[in-house]
Design an enzyme around this catalytic site. Structure first.
Site, short mmCIF file in Angstrom:
data_model
loop_
_atom_site.label_atom_id
_atom_site.label_comp_id
_atom_site.label_asym_id
_atom_site.label_seq_id
_atom_site.Cartn_x
_atom_site.Cartn_y
_atom_site.Cartn_z
N TYR A 145 -48.44 10.10 -15.86
CA TYR A 145 -48.39 10.92 -14.98
C TYR A 145 -49.12 11.65 -16.47
CZ TYR A 145 -47.39 15.06 -11.93
OH TYR A 145 -47.54 15.89 -11.23
N GLY A 146 -50.05 11.56 -16.57
CA GLY A 146 -51.36 12.46 -17.21
C GLY A 146 -52.68 12.76 -17.02
N SER B 121 -39.76 10.28 -20.18
CA SER B 121 -40.85 10.73 -20.46
C SER B 121 -40.27 12.30 -20.62
CB SER B 121 -41.85 10.22 -19.72
OG SER B 121 -42.52 11.31 -18.78
N SER C 167 -42.81 13.85 -19.04
CA SER C 167 -43.97 13.88 -18.02
C SER C 167 -43.15 14.03 -16.45
CB SER C 167 -44.86 13.06 -17.28
OG SER C 167 -45.72 13.31 -18.60
N HIS D 13 -60.22 2.16 -14.41
CA HIS D 13 -60.52 1.91 -16.43
C HIS D 13 -60.78 0.18 -16.03
CE1 HIS D 13 -63.71 1.34 -19.11
NE2 HIS D 13 -62.95 1.03 -20.06
N GLU E 287 -74.11 26.46 -26.84
CA GLU E 287 -75.07 27.33 -26.24
C GLU E 287 -75.39 25.67 -25.95
OE1 GLU E 287 -78.68 29.35 -26.40
OE2 GLU E 287 -77.54 30.30 -28.64
#
Length: 329
Positions: free
Chosen positions: A24-25, A50, A52, A107, A230
């Site tokens: 749960y990131g 956790s 989270s 991924h 910038e």
């Protein structure tokens, strides 16, 4: 290449499925909340203790241990760091896999490099938003979406592709468009982009420019603004309309100087180094190195972090950003 949108998706294919989000990131919270608000049944799998858990529960999400989430769910999405997925899979997920279930990833690292070897009777697919998770979540709440890549590695059910597309739709991806790829292509291009351009290449270019100016006697604060601050303005212009749009937007002095002098910085030698980086990604050398780095408790990574924290551009940057009232804390 074809972009797919909402009209191309069978939204009902996930209607009766339970989706477990492991982690749960940044990405985990985005996937869980977007899918829930898209009408899907979501459960969040977290390890005992956790931090989270309270955030997920406060968002109205069901939370369970990783093992219980994997046991309950039809689709198990891995959104924990690459280096922890193999252990989590072997200890908490694999014992609860059976025909008809799905392993999903954002991924392709662990599948592509053989760290996870799924049984033949489960589907394996990927949905990879091309954005940090916090933006995936924010643009969804604004009624927009983040482009996603999707790929199928193993189609035991004959429905893997449709499920992956519906999952991407649930994230809001089809509002912007989703693109089909392969695990190989996503993994190798993603790692190369991070190392040679987006993270590694850009940060080294910034630091080297800063060092060149300060070593020539210019104020570090001025060097920081010119070489780092910038950069966002330039990247925003490129993001909005490409490199040509950026050059159209800046002064002709900047346009001519950039086109004339830029190739002296990024040379044929730079491209040669990029090809070597890509080669290490393709042949698995980088993956092997990263796996061993984690086995050894990340000594090189911790050293790199210490060196970066001491770099003058980070020291002056913290001071200057502290004076910028418009920056979000």
């Amino acid at each position: 290449m074809q972009l797919y949108y909402e009209k191309d998706v069978n939204k009902n294919i996930l209607k009766d499925k339970t989706i477990a989000i492991l982690g749960y990131g940044s990405q985990g919270h985005a996937h869980a909340n977007n899918l829930k608000e898209s009408g899907y049944n979501v459960i969040v799998g977290l390890y005992e203790g956790s931090k989270s858990r309270k955030d997920a529960e406060a968002a109205g999400l069901k939370v369970a241990s990783v093992a219980d989430a994997a046991k309950t769910a039809d689709i198990i999405m891995f959104l924990v760091p690459d280096q922890t997925q193999k252990s989590l899979y072997e200890k908490e997920v694999a014992p609860h896999l059976s025909a008809g279930k799905t392993l999903a990833f954002a991924h392709g690292f662990n599948i592509h490099y053989g760290q996870i070897a799924p049984p033949a009777e489960v589907d394996v697919w990927m949905v990879a938003p091309k954005s940090p998770g916090h933006l995936v979540r924010r643009v969804y709440t604004e009624g927009k979406g983040t482009p996603c890549l999707f790929a199928v590695y193993q189609d035991a059910s004959g429905k893997a592709r449709d499920m992956a597309m519906a999952y991407a739709d649930g994230l809001g991806g089809t509002r912007a468009g989703i693109i089909e790829t392969t695990f190989d292509e996503e993994t190798e291009t993603d790692l190369f982009g991070e190392q040679a351009v987006l993270c590694g290449g850009v940060s080294e270019l910034i630091k080297t420019g800063f060092e060149t100016l300060t070593e020539a006697g210019y104020q570090p604060e001025i060097a920081y603004f010119e070489c780092l601050h910038e950069l966002k303005l330039i990247v925003d212009l490129i993001y909005e309309g490409g490199i040509e749009h950026m050059y159209w937007s800046v002064s002709e002095t900047a346009e001519y100087g950039g086109m004339a002098e830029g190739p002296k910085v990024v040379t044929a030698e730079t491209k040669k180094a990029m090809k070597e980086i890509l080669g290490r990604v393709q042949d698995g050398s980088f993956a092997h190195e990263w796996i061993l780095e984690n086995v050894a408790q990340q000594p090189k990574l911790r050293s790199y972090r210490r060196q970066l924290a001491k770099h003058p551009i980070e020291v002056v940057g913290k001071k200057l950003r502290g004076m910028m009232s418009w920056l979000k804390k």
